[in-house]
Design a protein around this motif. Structure first.
Motif, mmCIF file in Angstrom:
data_model
loop_
_atom_site.group_PDB
_atom_site.id
_atom_site.type_symbol
_atom_site.label_atom_id
_atom_site.label_comp_id
_atom_site.label_asym_id
_atom_site.label_seq_id
_atom_site.Cartn_x
_atom_site.Cartn_y
_atom_site.Cartn_z
ATOM 1 N N GLN A 163 42.467 30.580 37.759
ATOM 2 C CA GLN A 163 41.819 31.898 37.837
ATOM 3 C C GLN A 163 41.269 32.324 36.478
ATOM 4 O O GLN A 163 40.279 33.046 36.409
ATOM 5 C CB GLN A 163 42.805 32.941 38.337
ATOM 6 C CG GLN A 163 43.134 32.778 39.796
ATOM 7 C CD GLN A 163 44.144 33.805 40.234
ATOM 8 O OE1 GLN A 163 44.075 34.957 39.844
ATOM 9 N NE2 GLN A 163 45.092 33.390 41.022
ATOM 10 N N THR A 219 37.755 34.178 35.511
ATOM 11 C CA THR A 219 37.642 35.462 34.793
ATOM 12 C C THR A 219 36.835 35.298 33.506
ATOM 13 O O THR A 219 36.225 36.246 33.039
ATOM 14 C CB THR A 219 39.031 36.044 34.412
ATOM 15 O OG1 THR A 219 39.706 35.125 33.563
ATOM 16 C CG2 THR A 219 39.882 36.328 35.619
ATOM 17 N N CYS A 226 32.720 39.819 38.402
ATOM 18 C CA CYS A 226 33.731 39.980 37.332
ATOM 19 C C CYS A 226 34.912 40.791 37.861
ATOM 20 O O CYS A 226 36.081 40.423 37.646
ATOM 21 C CB CYS A 226 33.137 40.709 36.124
ATOM 22 S SG CYS A 226 31.908 39.758 35.223
ATOM 23 N N ILE A 255 38.800 39.319 38.002
ATOM 24 C CA ILE A 255 39.874 39.888 37.179
ATOM 25 C C ILE A 255 40.931 40.549 38.071
ATOM 26 O O ILE A 255 42.131 40.439 37.837
ATOM 27 C CB ILE A 255 39.313 40.880 36.130
ATOM 28 C CG1 ILE A 255 38.265 40.189 35.254
ATOM 29 C CG2 ILE A 255 40.432 41.427 35.251
ATOM 30 C CD1 ILE A 255 37.490 41.111 34.328
ATOM 31 N N ARG A 289 43.297 37.995 39.528
ATOM 32 C CA ARG A 289 44.222 37.486 38.501
ATOM 33 C C ARG A 289 45.371 38.477 38.293
ATOM 34 O O ARG A 289 46.549 38.110 38.256
ATOM 35 C CB ARG A 289 43.434 37.290 37.203
ATOM 36 C CG ARG A 289 44.096 36.426 36.149
ATOM 37 C CD ARG A 289 45.184 37.106 35.398
ATOM 38 N NE ARG A 289 45.746 36.222 34.374
ATOM 39 C CZ ARG A 289 46.843 36.465 33.719
ATOM 40 N NH1 ARG A 289 47.563 37.543 33.984
ATOM 41 N NH2 ARG A 289 47.281 35.654 32.797
ATOM 42 N N VAL A 331 44.391 42.559 30.797
ATOM 43 C CA VAL A 331 44.737 41.657 31.911
ATOM 44 C C VAL A 331 46.254 41.404 31.970
ATOM 45 O O VAL A 331 46.877 41.591 33.021
ATOM 46 C CB VAL A 331 43.951 40.323 31.806
ATOM 47 C CG1 VAL A 331 44.443 39.328 32.842
ATOM 48 C CG2 VAL A 331 42.464 40.576 31.992
#
Ligand SMILES: O=C(O)C(=O)C[C@]1(C(=O)O)C=C[C@@H](O)C=C1
Length: 255
Positions: free
Chosen positions: A39, A43, A155, A159, A162, A238
């Motif tokens: 992932q 990202t 995007c 993200i 994730r 993140v």
């Protein structure tokens, strides 16, 4: 036979919903980590795709389509419409796939009683548009409105997925150390849970790895991004959001 017939047939024959659901062995920390590394590429790679276009403020104007009777910005429409389509395919049956606009989706496309739903997409949305995007793209407009909006949606999706994978990590850690986690959950002690689930060395490795990947990409890609921006995205947003998902999941784990 037309080329389109092949994949359709294969899909119908070999992939069913159960296969999708169990394809991630969510009790195995190693396999979840491997999924996370894959992932990571999504990202990181989506960022230069967006960076090739200007900021294009028009696509974020809430009333841009008011004359057509539509509420919301172009980028919101792109995200909502793609979620509508993905929902029909069953995407949101996976616990790590959270829609940004769940209220827009017909109930029939949302899982009726998915055990614990954790959703930090509202924070993700703000982080992306307030903190990441302005540092990612050139100021001004170049007229590539739809292309920019589609890249934004890509995007956000990458993200978000994730970050929400965090719940699988949490379940895995809980299973491996049920006694300690249970005590912290019963006390609803967020700090204790955060300490239990945090591995600073692993986080450092993740930050270094994404920096290296972004450096390599910056050398190869036609559209430039700053590698340090990717590291910062992971360090400031993140990873902390992935951990927040874990804490929130664990707090509800026994209820
Ligand atoms: O690898 C883990 O155990 C995770 O939970 C993932 C993650 C991350 O977001 O990369 C989050 C918390 C840990 O401190 C380390 C890494």
């Amino acid at each position: 036979m037309s080329s389109a017939a092949g994949p359709d047939k294969e899909y119908g024959n070999t992939v069913n919903r159960e296969t999708f659901r169990t394809s991630l062995d969510f009790l195995n920390l190693e396999s979840i980590s491997r999924s996370l590394i894959c992932q990571e590429d999504s990202t990181i790679y989506c960022l230069p795709e967006r960076a090739q276009y200007g900021y294009n403020a028009f696509i974020y104007e809430a009333d841009a389509f008011a004359e057509d009777g539509l509420e919301g910005s172009l980028v919101e429409h792109v995200v909502k419409e793609s979620e509508m389509f993905h929902a029909k395919l069953g995407r949101f049956e996976s616990a790590s796939e959270r829609p940004f606009f769940p209220k827009e989706l017909p109930d029939m496309f949302l899982p009726p009683n998915q055990c614990v739903i954790i959703d930090v997409n509202h924070k993700m949305w703000d982080v992306y548009f307030q903190n990441l995007l302005p540092n990612l793209v050139k100021e001004g407009s170049d007229g590539f409105y739809a292309s920019s909006a589609v890249r934004d949606a890509n995007c956000l999706l990458a993200i978000s997925k994730r970050v929400h994978t965090g719940r699988f990590f949490a379940e895995s850690k809980f299973t491996a150390n049920t006694k300690e986690y249970t005590a912290a959950i019963k006390a609803q002690d967020k700090e204790a849970l955060m300490n239990l689930l945090s591995y600073p060395k692993v986080e450092e490795n993740v930050k270094e790895r994404v920096l290296m990947k972004a450096k390599k990409l910056a050398e190869e890609a036609a559209y430039k991004i700053y590698p340090s921006l990717v590291r910062e995205l992971y360090a400031r947003w993140v990873i902390p959001l992935t951990k927040e998902v874990q804490v929130e999941y664990l707090l509800r784990r026994l209820s």
